[in-house]
Design a protein around this motif. Structure first.
Motif, PDB file in Angstrom:
ATOM      1  N   GLU A   5      70.417  33.529  53.540  1.00 54.12           N
ATOM      2  CA  GLU A   5      70.799  32.791  54.734  1.00 54.12           C
ATOM      3  C   GLU A   5      69.522  32.525  55.513  1.00 54.12           C
ATOM      4  OE1 GLU A   5      73.825  31.552  55.409  1.00 54.12           O
ATOM      5  OE2 GLU A   5      74.319  32.372  53.439  1.00 54.12           O
ATOM      6  N   SER A   6      69.512  31.422  56.221  1.00 56.49           N
ATOM      7  CA  SER A   6      68.386  31.135  57.102  1.00 56.49           C
ATOM      8  C   SER A   6      68.967  30.660  58.423  1.00 56.49           C
ATOM      9  CB  SER A   6      67.465  30.067  56.505  1.00 56.49           C
ATOM     10  OG  SER A   6      67.966  28.780  56.739  1.00 56.49           O
ATOM     11  N   ASP A   7      68.108  30.521  59.403  1.00 51.32           N
ATOM     12  CA  ASP A   7      68.593  30.017  60.679  1.00 51.32           C
ATOM     13  C   ASP A   7      68.864  28.516  60.603  1.00 51.32           C
ATOM     14  OD1 ASP A   7      65.857  29.714  60.395  1.00 51.32           O
ATOM     15  OD2 ASP A   7      65.345  30.520  62.352  1.00 51.32           O
ATOM     16  N   ARG A   8      68.678  27.931  59.404  1.00 48.21           N
ATOM     17  CA  ARG A   8      68.937  26.497  59.210  1.00 48.21           C
ATOM     18  C   ARG A   8      69.840  26.233  58.007  1.00 48.21           C
ATOM     19  NH1 ARG A   8      62.660  25.227  60.401  1.00 48.21           N
ATOM     20  NH2 ARG A   8      62.667  26.444  62.300  1.00 48.21           N
ATOM     21  N   GLY A   9      70.569  27.254  57.580  1.00 44.33           N
ATOM     22  CA  GLY A   9      71.493  27.089  56.462  1.00 44.33           C
ATOM     23  C   GLY A   9      71.151  27.986  55.288  1.00 44.33           C
ATOM     24  N   GLU A  52      61.758  16.910  53.153  1.00 44.91           N
ATOM     25  CA  GLU A  52      62.901  17.832  53.154  1.00 44.91           C
ATOM     26  C   GLU A  52      62.434  19.258  53.453  1.00 44.91           C
ATOM     27  OE1 GLU A  52      64.667  17.292  49.315  1.00 44.91           O
ATOM     28  OE2 GLU A  52      65.526  15.355  49.839  1.00 44.91           O
ATOM     29  N   LYS A 100      61.616  20.455  57.144  1.00 43.20           N
ATOM     30  CA  LYS A 100      62.743  20.826  58.007  1.00 43.20           C
ATOM     31  C   LYS A 100      62.924  22.350  58.071  1.00 43.20           C
ATOM     32  CE  LYS A 100      65.211  16.590  56.839  1.00 43.20           C
ATOM     33  NZ  LYS A 100      66.318  16.024  56.056  1.00 43.20           N
ATOM     34  N   TYR A 101      62.358  23.048  57.092  1.00 40.31           N
ATOM     35  CA  TYR A 101      62.525  24.500  57.017  1.00 40.31           C
ATOM     36  C   TYR A 101      61.263  25.271  57.416  1.00 40.31           C
ATOM     37  CZ  TYR A 101      66.892  23.421  54.746  1.00 40.31           C
ATOM     38  OH  TYR A 101      68.147  22.953  54.483  1.00 40.31           O
ATOM     39  N   ALA A 157      61.284  28.639  59.358  1.00 36.47           N
ATOM     40  CA  ALA A 157      62.631  29.216  59.293  1.00 36.47           C
ATOM     41  C   ALA A 157      62.524  30.642  58.760  1.00 36.47           C
ATOM     42  CB  ALA A 157      63.527  28.385  58.375  1.00 36.47           C
TER      43      ALA A 157
END
Length: 173
Positions: free
Chosen positions: A38-42, A66, A69-70, A73
């Protein structure tokens, strides 16, 4: 279930979505192809890992744009998964089990473990000093080396750590 921070993703590397992986755990072997975090972005599933370069690529992230965006994270595991996946030996403890333990010496409560600091000389328990000592003008917090010479016993079932010499450290702080 409490989530545990196990890594932070850094900048992109190359043109195909690879990213720097900054590992924040004692168990780097959990970063394998097919592992999901899990991440704070999905949710992210590892497609490949390059330990020599310190990089990771996730399924479905195939470009620099792409991957960006992470950047920064955090990746998370949880206590239950960690305990199942990484059995410990005798006198070995997960940090999350040590945090919150009350620290005692000769029946006196010295305080509570609020953090663990990894320093070059080893791991240290950061103890928030019991109010009774603070009222006597002692330090509000102090460090105890997590070494046999200071740690007599750890009772996780009681969230209690018995020490020797820790009160001297508190007095000198």
């Amino acid at each position: 279930m409490k989530k545990l921070t196990v890594a932070r993703l850094g900048r992109t590397v190359g043109l195909h979505g690879d990213m720097k992986l900054h590992i924040l755990t004692d168990f780097p072997e959990q970063f394998q192809k097919g592992s999901t975090f899990e991440s704070d972005r999905g949710s992210l599933t590892i497609e490949s890992v390059n330990p020599a370069r310190g990089t990771v690529k996730f399924q479905g992230i195939d470009s620099v744009d792409e991957a960006k965006k992470y950047t920064n994270a955090y990746l998370y595991s949880d206590e239950e998964t960690t305990k199942k996946s990484f059995p410990l030996g005798e006198d070995e403890y997960f940090w999350f089990d040590i945090l919150g333990c009350d620290v005692f010496e000769e029946g006196k409560r010295l305080g509570k473990v609020v953090d663990i600091q990894r320093l070059p000389a080893g791991d240290y328990l950061l103890v928030e000093t019991d109010k009774s000592f603070v009222d006597m003008k002692k330090a509000k917090s102090f460090l105890i080396p997590f070494l046999d010479m200071f740690i007599e016993d750890v009772h996780l079932d009681q969230k209690r750590i018995d020490t020797k010499g820790a009160q001297d450290i508190l007095e000198a702080s």
